[in-house]
Scaffold this active site. Structure first.
Site, PDB file in Angstrom:
ATOM      1  N   SER A 189     -50.827  80.115  38.141  1.00 18.19           N
ATOM      2  CA  SER A 189     -49.799  81.236  38.436  1.00 18.19           C
ATOM      3  C   SER A 189     -48.781  80.554  37.736  1.00 18.19           C
ATOM      4  O   SER A 189     -47.578  80.964  38.719  1.00 18.19           O
ATOM      5  CB  SER A 189     -49.922  81.158  39.415  1.00 18.19           C
ATOM      6  OG  SER A 189     -51.492  81.858  39.873  1.00 18.19           O
ATOM      7  N   ARG A 190     -47.494  78.951  37.135  1.00 16.42           N
ATOM      8  CA  ARG A 190     -46.800  79.003  36.855  1.00 16.42           C
ATOM      9  C   ARG A 190     -46.584  78.365  38.342  1.00 16.42           C
ATOM     10  O   ARG A 190     -44.796  78.191  38.356  1.00 16.42           O
ATOM     11  CB  ARG A 190     -45.848  79.528  36.555  1.00 16.42           C
ATOM     12  CG  ARG A 190     -46.446  80.093  34.986  1.00 16.42           C
ATOM     13  CD  ARG A 190     -46.605  78.654  34.041  1.00 16.42           C
ATOM     14  NE  ARG A 190     -46.544  79.178  33.053  1.00 16.42           N
ATOM     15  CZ  ARG A 190     -48.072  78.912  32.513  1.00 16.42           C
ATOM     16  NH1 ARG A 190     -49.451  78.365  33.367  1.00 16.42           N
ATOM     17  NH2 ARG A 190     -48.630  79.187  31.123  1.00 16.42           N
TER      18      ARG A 190
END
Length: 212
Positions: A189-190
């Site tokens: 999710s970065r």
């Protein structure tokens, strides 16, 4: 092609403060050993960023040829674009793009010219054809054809036939003395893990976690 839709999640692992060595060179060595074990081509390849006197940046891939407590070493033609940039502005950055392990290492520091003795020692260890190529190529200069480059190479081969190839005075190396070294580990999710070592007086390092 819908390039704006190309993406993937990074799921190989994370990085915690407790995972880190107390200095960036030890941490770099540990990660490099993992890169070597992964049996990837050119594990020492690194993107060197420089800027000229006007501030125009340039990047290129070089090969790391040594590292230790005093910095990171690479070699080049001293009349190349990178060398002219370093003469005008010795502040540089190194990026090790170890995508296959979902990692990056970024080094920010100052480049200083190696001694003649250090350059001589490394040059003498190079394959003979690489030594001859250093004489044959006027790196970064315009050249009219590949044929001319090959003719220069053959002329230099004949020039040094039967003798050791000396190091050209226009060929040498640099050591990048780091003032900051960042270790980046991709996460889902970065929400990546980023830690930076910042040099303090007395040879100590401060470690900070950065927002992704």
């Amino acid at each position: 092609m819908e390039i704006d839709q190309w993406r993937r999640d990074y799921l190989r692992g994370g990085l915690q403060r407790s995972d880190l060595a107390e200095d960036p060179i030890s941490q770099f060595r540990a990660w490099l050993e993992e890169v070597v074990k992964a049996d990837i081509s050119d594990p020492s390849a690194v993107c060197l960023s420089t800027a000229d006197a006007s501030g125009q940046p340039s990047q290129r891939i070089v090969l790391l040829k040594g590292f230790g407590e005093h910095g990171f070493v690479f070699y080049t033609n001293l009349k190349s674009q990178k060398a002219w940039d370093i003469t005008a502005n010795p502040k540089v950055s190194l990026l090790f793009p170890w995508h296959f392990l979902e990692r990056q290492v970024i080094v920010r520091g100052t480049a200083e010219l190696l001694s003649d003795a250090e350059a001589d020692a490394y040059f003498s260890s190079r394959p003979r054809d690489s030594q001859i190529a250093a004489w044959a190529s006027h790196q970064s200069d315009a050249i009219v054809s590949r044929k001319l480059l090959e003719e220069n190479f053959e002329a230099c081969r004949q020039r040094f036939d039967g003798q050791d190839v000396p190091r050209p005075e226009f060929w040498g190396g640099y050591r990048v003395q780091p003032h900051a070294v960042e270790f980046w580990q991709g996460r889902a999710s970065r929400l990546h893990d980023r830690f930076v070592y910042r040099a303090l007086d007395g040879g100590e390092w401060q470690i900070e976690r950065l927002s992704p």
